[in-house]
Write a protein that holds these residues in place. Structure first.
Motif, PDB file in Angstrom:
ATOM      1  N   CYS A 185       0.805  -1.236   0.058  1.00 39.89           N
ATOM      2  CA  CYS A 185      -0.035   0.177   0.020  1.00 39.89           C
ATOM      3  C   CYS A 185       0.792   1.177   0.006  1.00 39.89           C
ATOM      4  CB  CYS A 185      -0.807  -0.158   1.187  1.00 39.89           C
ATOM      5  SG  CYS A 185      -2.206  -1.324   1.090  1.00 39.89           S
ATOM      6  N   ALA A 186       1.915   1.383   0.892  1.00 37.08           N
ATOM      7  CA  ALA A 186       2.731   2.497   0.902  1.00 37.08           C
ATOM      8  C   ALA A 186       3.472   2.793  -0.647  1.00 37.08           C
ATOM      9  CB  ALA A 186       3.765   2.317   1.870  1.00 37.08           C
ATOM     10  N   GLY A 187       3.592   1.464  -1.150  1.00 36.75           N
ATOM     11  CA  GLY A 187       4.177   1.659  -2.412  1.00 36.75           C
ATOM     12  C   GLY A 187       3.562   2.154  -3.524  1.00 36.75           C
ATOM     13  N   LEU A 188       2.322   1.937  -3.399  1.00 41.49           N
ATOM     14  CA  LEU A 188       1.069   2.332  -4.339  1.00 41.49           C
ATOM     15  C   LEU A 188       0.881   3.751  -3.986  1.00 41.49           C
ATOM     16  CD1 LEU A 188      -1.752  -0.253  -4.225  1.00 41.49           C
ATOM     17  CD2 LEU A 188      -0.200   0.372  -6.111  1.00 41.49           C
ATOM     18  N   GLY A 189       0.996   4.266  -2.767  1.00 41.64           N
ATOM     19  CA  GLY A 189       0.975   5.631  -2.191  1.00 41.64           C
ATOM     20  C   GLY A 189       2.258   6.353  -3.078  1.00 41.64           C
ATOM     21  N   GLY A 190       3.240   5.893  -2.945  1.00 40.25           N
ATOM     22  CA  GLY A 190       4.628   6.276  -3.432  1.00 40.25           C
ATOM     23  C   GLY A 190       4.283   6.605  -4.957  1.00 40.25           C
ATOM     24  N   ALA A 191       4.082   5.628  -5.250  1.00 40.79           N
ATOM     25  CA  ALA A 191       3.886   5.408  -7.028  1.00 40.79           C
ATOM     26  C   ALA A 191       2.884   6.479  -7.388  1.00 40.79           C
ATOM     27  CB  ALA A 191       3.396   4.310  -7.356  1.00 40.79           C
ATOM     28  N   TYR A 192       1.816   6.976  -6.837  1.00 41.17           N
ATOM     29  CA  TYR A 192       0.993   7.867  -6.989  1.00 41.17           C
ATOM     30  C   TYR A 192       1.609   9.161  -6.888  1.00 41.17           C
ATOM     31  CZ  TYR A 192      -3.680  10.078  -7.769  1.00 41.17           C
ATOM     32  OH  TYR A 192      -4.695  10.816  -8.406  1.00 41.17           O
ATOM     33  N   LEU A 193       2.367   9.419  -6.093  1.00 36.74           N
ATOM     34  CA  LEU A 193       3.230  10.881  -5.941  1.00 36.74           C
ATOM     35  C   LEU A 193       4.059  11.044  -7.133  1.00 36.74           C
ATOM     36  CD1 LEU A 193       4.623  11.009  -2.196  1.00 36.74           C
ATOM     37  CD2 LEU A 193       2.917  12.547  -3.453  1.00 36.74           C
ATOM     38  N   SER A 194       4.834   9.955  -7.593  1.00 32.75           N
ATOM     39  CA  SER A 194       5.627  10.160  -8.623  1.00 32.75           C
ATOM     40  C   SER A 194       5.063  10.037 -10.308  1.00 32.75           C
ATOM     41  CB  SER A 194       6.868   9.118  -8.469  1.00 32.75           C
ATOM     42  OG  SER A 194       6.497   8.024  -8.698  1.00 32.75           O
ATOM     43  N   LEU A 195       3.982   9.365 -10.139  1.00 32.71           N
ATOM     44  CA  LEU A 195       3.331   9.108 -11.361  1.00 32.71           C
ATOM     45  C   LEU A 195       2.488  10.363 -11.597  1.00 32.71           C
ATOM     46  CD1 LEU A 195       3.389   5.446 -11.931  1.00 32.71           C
ATOM     47  CD2 LEU A 195       4.900   7.117 -12.851  1.00 32.71           C
ATOM     48  N   VAL A 196       1.527  10.786 -10.713  1.00 31.66           N
ATOM     49  CA  VAL A 196       0.447  11.387 -10.919  1.00 31.66           C
ATOM     50  C   VAL A 196       0.677  12.559 -10.242  1.00 31.66           C
ATOM     51  CG1 VAL A 196      -2.044  11.801 -10.836  1.00 31.66           C
ATOM     52  CG2 VAL A 196      -1.035   9.265 -10.980  1.00 31.66           C
ATOM     53  N   ARG A 197       0.564  12.584  -8.901  1.00 34.09           N
ATOM     54  CA  ARG A 197       0.646  14.054  -8.174  1.00 34.09           C
ATOM     55  C   ARG A 197       1.632  15.086  -8.701  1.00 34.09           C
ATOM     56  NH1 ARG A 197      -0.260  17.823  -5.203  1.00 34.09           N
ATOM     57  NH2 ARG A 197       0.002  17.968  -2.915  1.00 34.09           N
ATOM     58  N   VAL A 198       2.938  14.433  -8.767  1.00 36.51           N
ATOM     59  CA  VAL A 198       3.908  15.464  -8.990  1.00 36.51           C
ATOM     60  C   VAL A 198       3.929  15.876 -10.408  1.00 36.51           C
ATOM     61  CG1 VAL A 198       6.472  16.071  -8.974  1.00 36.51           C
ATOM     62  CG2 VAL A 198       5.086  14.713  -6.882  1.00 36.51           C
ATOM     63  N   PRO A 199       4.035  15.039 -11.471  1.00 35.15           N
ATOM     64  CA  PRO A 199       4.492  13.717 -11.795  1.00 35.15           C
ATOM     65  C   PRO A 199       5.732  13.909 -12.260  1.00 35.15           C
ATOM     66  CG  PRO A 199       3.024  14.486 -13.533  1.00 35.15           C
ATOM     67  CD  PRO A 199       3.379  15.749 -12.652  1.00 35.15           C
ATOM     68  N   GLN A 200       6.860  13.466 -11.509  1.00 35.07           N
ATOM     69  CA  GLN A 200       8.244  13.260 -11.671  1.00 35.07           C
ATOM     70  C   GLN A 200       8.935  12.888 -10.824  1.00 35.07           C
ATOM     71  OE1 GLN A 200       9.862  17.519 -12.297  1.00 35.07           O
ATOM     72  NE2 GLN A 200      10.076  17.366 -14.268  1.00 35.07           N
ATOM     73  N   TRP A 201      10.160  12.604 -10.918  1.00 35.27           N
ATOM     74  CA  TRP A 201      10.850  12.124  -9.877  1.00 35.27           C
ATOM     75  C   TRP A 201      12.093  13.030  -9.514  1.00 35.27           C
ATOM     76  CZ3 TRP A 201      11.564   9.083  -5.978  1.00 35.27           C
ATOM     77  CH2 TRP A 201      12.725   8.859  -5.533  1.00 35.27           C
ATOM     78  N   THR A 202      11.832  13.475  -8.206  1.00 37.83           N
ATOM     79  CA  THR A 202      12.828  14.321  -7.630  1.00 37.83           C
ATOM     80  C   THR A 202      13.167  13.477  -6.212  1.00 37.83           C
ATOM     81  OG1 THR A 202      11.067  15.486  -6.597  1.00 37.83           O
ATOM     82  CG2 THR A 202      12.142  16.534  -8.527  1.00 37.83           C
ATOM     83  N   GLU A 203      14.489  13.813  -5.744  1.00 36.85           N
ATOM     84  CA  GLU A 203      15.019  13.151  -4.674  1.00 36.85           C
ATOM     85  C   GLU A 203      14.187  13.749  -3.337  1.00 36.85           C
ATOM     86  OE1 GLU A 203      19.356  13.030  -4.763  1.00 36.85           O
ATOM     87  OE2 GLU A 203      19.029  12.955  -2.515  1.00 36.85           O
ATOM     88  N   GLY A 204      13.828  12.868  -2.546  1.00 37.66           N
ATOM     89  CA  GLY A 204      12.826  13.277  -1.155  1.00 37.66           C
ATOM     90  C   GLY A 204      11.698  13.608  -1.757  1.00 37.66           C
ATOM     91  N   ILE A 205      11.040  12.926  -2.824  1.00 33.71           N
ATOM     92  CA  ILE A 205       9.740  13.377  -3.352  1.00 33.71           C
ATOM     93  C   ILE A 205       8.681  13.151  -2.475  1.00 33.71           C
ATOM     94  CG2 ILE A 205       9.074  11.139  -3.950  1.00 33.71           C
ATOM     95  CD1 ILE A 205       7.929  12.338  -6.682  1.00 33.71           C
ATOM     96  N   THR A 206       8.691  12.589  -1.281  1.00 37.55           N
ATOM     97  CA  THR A 206       7.631  12.047  -0.278  1.00 37.55           C
ATOM     98  C   THR A 206       7.491  13.412   0.655  1.00 37.55           C
ATOM     99  OG1 THR A 206       9.316  10.730   0.813  1.00 37.55           O
ATOM    100  CG2 THR A 206       7.447   9.579  -0.595  1.00 37.55           C
ATOM    101  N   ALA A 207       8.566  14.113   1.079  1.00 39.78           N
ATOM    102  CA  ALA A 207       8.632  15.011   2.018  1.00 39.78           C
ATOM    103  C   ALA A 207       8.088  14.777   3.032  1.00 39.78           C
ATOM    104  CB  ALA A 207       8.227  16.126   1.429  1.00 39.78           C
ATOM    105  N   GLY A 208       7.927  13.542   3.698  1.00 36.92           N
ATOM    106  CA  GLY A 208       7.277  13.646   4.978  1.00 36.92           C
ATOM    107  C   GLY A 208       5.791  12.914   4.882  1.00 36.92           C
ATOM    108  N   ALA A 209       5.521  12.531   3.773  1.00 34.00           N
ATOM    109  CA  ALA A 209       4.102  12.094   3.409  1.00 34.00           C
ATOM    110  C   ALA A 209       4.006  10.479   4.199  1.00 34.00           C
ATOM    111  CB  ALA A 209       3.888  11.894   2.034  1.00 34.00           C
ATOM    112  N   GLY A 210       4.984   9.824   4.416  1.00 36.69           N
ATOM    113  CA  GLY A 210       4.883   8.520   5.149  1.00 36.69           C
ATOM    114  C   GLY A 210       4.715   8.693   6.706  1.00 36.69           C
ATOM    115  N   TRP A 211       5.215   9.864   7.131  1.00 36.70           N
ATOM    116  CA  TRP A 211       5.263  10.201   8.398  1.00 36.70           C
ATOM    117  C   TRP A 211       3.887  10.598   8.758  1.00 36.70           C
ATOM    118  CZ3 TRP A 211       8.832   8.199  11.642  1.00 36.70           C
ATOM    119  CH2 TRP A 211       9.884   7.902  11.050  1.00 36.70           C
ATOM    120  N   ILE A 212       3.432  11.587   7.875  1.00 41.07           N
ATOM    121  CA  ILE A 212       2.118  11.972   8.120  1.00 41.07           C
ATOM    122  C   ILE A 212       1.060  10.950   8.116  1.00 41.07           C
ATOM    123  CG2 ILE A 212       0.082  13.406   6.744  1.00 41.07           C
ATOM    124  CD1 ILE A 212       2.441  15.371   6.336  1.00 41.07           C
TER     125      ILE A 212
END
Lengths: 307, 361
Positions: free
Chosen positions: A201-228
């Motif tokens: 599930c966390a992987g899907l969440g991350g994938a949504y960040l890099s493929l849809v929400r941002v959509p790009q790869w940048t270092e530190g893309i999650t910026a604390g989303a996992g902690w939130i």
């Protein structure tokens, strides 16, 4: 400041997009915690999922394959946490932190060649009739498949925990692993499966960040989303429905502060950018002041079957 | 069949052996990783662990760097380890480090261009207070409302990073810097400069404070009642309460101490090696220090050694990046793996392996 520049229809639509990654990660972590395991490595699994999904989507041209790969990659990473904490009885807090550090290192290593590359976009899912509705159609029914999938997942997890035998066993393991063991349930196996699910599930969440929400790869893309996501599980008192509420509230705050920044609000940018984190802290305080209702009793404790 | 059996007492031998074995395992797996990345594994490991110290070509530059990098790591890890001993999980040292640096630098820069000898001591005090105050937020929330300190301290890292971004291009920006972000450079202002104390050793005030922290923590944990209370709270919270230990006091003490030490580390870094407040002067020491604390077995002397080793991986990693073209991120992964292996190997400290079925007595 020009509040009129904020379009309420687009606002709601973008809240749904911004809430989805956290919702996916949080619902997975909730299942993990329900089984009595505290995995603090959500951030690391998310970012690993993000980079694996991005790499696979770019190379195959298929975002859906990317999502699948992100889920598998993060689940594989979570397995290392599972082996350490369940088979080698390591401290869950320390191992979870380690998982985050490993995930951050691994992701920037894999992601280096993909910086500045564009990912194939996930098509919008057109639902007949619903998508054509005025206002509501644009707001709620003009998203990609993952937004709906994440909501379906919440319902599925809720039903699984409430109505199925396997869900009952999972909860029993989380409440009292000694009793569950005495009844003959495989505590370690149940927990390993829960950890894998949380990782996926966390992987899907991350994938949504890099493929849809941002959509790009940048270092530190999650910026604390996992902690939130971890904070949202606490906020939700370990209930699936409230996890969705928490994720959408949080998505709302993120989008609102971005919109306020764009509209040129007379508030320092640093304050706006920090507001999601500050509000998370405030929410945690309010929840904890009422007492920790619903935390699984065995949360964070190692289990070793001594004869 | 392989079974794990709990030891009645943690093994003393494995307490010392586990970190060493973890280092060896990390080198092996790291070597495999480097060979996948296209570098010669033996050469890569040698470049990281041997060349910075003994290769005549690099040692002149690298050796002083060892103390420069180890100083903040040890300082932060000592503070964290005391909390970890008590079961208080402060993982926001990075934020406390940033706030210490900001407060210390601001206190000094407010008096620019005075050349008073009191400036640097004032900055030290302000740095410690800045870190302490930032750590008091999770402490107060935990004792007052029972809020989870892990999440609060971590969230505050992101808040601190935003504050850093704001002040480095606003409040603390160098007025003579032609609009570029970043504060005045402390290297050009003697009163506020954390200079090298002995030339070419890397020894600066932060390293001195790190050594003092090691000794102080050792004395407190082994000789003083407070240290006993901290250990008791971590190992048997109920017993601690019956013994009259005030849990809130322990929370304030552990978080406050860790915050102050992290703040000091930040101040020494910003006024010395980094030189100025910039948007990204912090280099993740607050997170790496968590690895240092565990690798050092939460013991002051162990942390001293672990800090030096971790500093070596930083320097050697930079060297490997330069000489072998190994990506910088692989070093971060290398450090994370070290923690993972340590946690895994640690099973032998508390359990023994038994092969075959055990006969019923």
């Amino acid at each position: 400041m020009d509040l009129g520049a904020i379009n309420p229809i687009l606002l709601i639509a973008s809240i749904m997009v911004s809430a989805t990654p956290i919702l996916l990660a949080a619902i997975g972590e909730m299942v993990v915690e329900k089984s009595g395991v505290l995995n603090l490595g959500v951030e690391g699994m998310m970012i690993t999922g993000a980079v694996v999904a991005f790499a696979v989507a770019v190379n195959t041209g298929s975002p859906l394959l990317g999502f699948a790969a992100g889920a598998v990659g993060a689940a594989a990473l979570s397995l290392s946490f599972g082996i350490l904490t369940q088979l080698l009885m390591s401290n869950q807090v320390a191992t979870g932190l380690g998982l985050t550090l490993v995930g951050l290192g691994l992701s920037s290593l894999i992601g280096k060649p993909y910086e500045g590359v564009k990912a194939p976009s996930l098509p919008r899912l057109d639902i007949p009739v619903l998508s054509d509705l005025p206002v509501v159609g644009r707001m709620l029914f003009s998203h990609d498949i993952m937004v709906y999938l994440s909501l379906l997942l919440v319902v599925a997890v809720w039903a699984f925990l409430k109505f199925t035998r396997a869900g009952l066993i999972l909860r029993a393991v989380g409440e009292s692993h000694d009793s569950a063991h005495a009844l003959g349930y495989k505590v370690v196996r149940v927990r390993l499966l829960a950890i894998l699910f949380g990782g996926a599930c966390a992987g899907l969440g991350g994938a949504y960040l890099s493929l849809v929400r941002v959509p790009q790869w940048t270092e530190g893309i999650t910026a604390g989303a996992g902690w939130i996501a971890l904070a949202i599980v606490v906020f939700a008192s370990w209930r699936a429905g409230r996890v969705a509420v928490g994720a959408y509230l949080f998505g709302g705050i993120t989008v609102l502060q971005l919109n306020l920044q764009a509209a040129g609000a007379q508030v320092p940018v640093a304050l706006l950018s920090a507001s999601p984190y500050v509000i998370t802290i405030l929410v945690l305080v309010i929840i904890s002041a009422r007492g920790m209702h619903g935390a699984p009793a065995s949360l964070g404790r190692s289990f070793h079957a001594s004869n | 069949m392989i079974k794990l059996e709990k030891r009645p007492q943690p093994s003393r031998l494995w307490t010392y052996l586990a970190p060493l074995l973890a280092v060896v395992l990390t080198m092996i797996v790291g070597g495999i990783l480097f060979s996948i990345l296209g570098a010669n594994p033996v050469e890569a490991i040698r470049t990281i662990f041997w060349d910075p110290l003994f290769n005549p070509q690099f040692a002149g530059y690298s050796r002083p760097q060892l103390l420069v990098k180890a100083g903040p790591l040890i300082l932060i890890a000592i503070g964290l380890s005391i909390g970890f001993r008590a079961g208080i999980w402060n993982i926001g040292a990075e934020g406390q480090y940033i706030m210490g640096a900001i407060c210390g630098a601001a206190a000094g820069l407010a008096l620019y261009p005075s050349e008073s000898v009191l400036i640097f001591p004032l900055m030290i005090v302000a740095g410690a207070l800045g870190g302490w105050a930032w750590a008091m937020i999770p402490a107060v929330l935990k004792t007052r409302f029972g809020t989870n300190e892990i999440l609060v301290s971590l969230m505050l890292v992101y808040v601190a990073e935003n504050i850093l971004a704001s002040v480095s291009s606003g409040l603390l920006r160098n007025p003579d810097g032609m609009g570029f972000p970043g504060s005045r450079n402390f290297k050009q202002w003697e009163a506020g400069h954390n200079a090298e104390l002995i030339a070419n050793t890397g020894m600066h005030w932060g390293v001195v404070f790190a050594f003092i922290a090691v000794i102080g923590a050792y004395v407190m944990l082994t000789r003083h009642i407070t240290g006993f209370h901290i250990r008791l709270t971590g190992e048997a919270p109920k017993a601690a309460r019956f013994a009259g230990v005030n849990p809130a006091r322990i929370v304030f003490l552990c978080l406050g101490l860790a915050g102050a030490l992290a703040g000091l580390a930040g101040l020494f870094e910003v006024s010395g090696p980094a030189g100025q407040i910039t948007i990204d002067f912090n280099s993740g020491y607050g997170f790496t220090a968590i690895i240092v604390a565990f690798l050092g077995r939460l013991h002051p002397v162990g942390i001293l050694l672990a800090g030096l080793l971790m500093a070596l991986t930083y320097i050697g990693g930079e060297l490997a990046q330069l000489m072998l073209g190994v990506p910088g991120a692989s070093i971060q992964l290398f450090q994370g793996m070290l923690l993972f292996f340590l946690l895994g190997v640690d099973v032998f400290t508390n359990y023994r392996i038994r092969i075959g079925t055990r006969e019923v007595a």
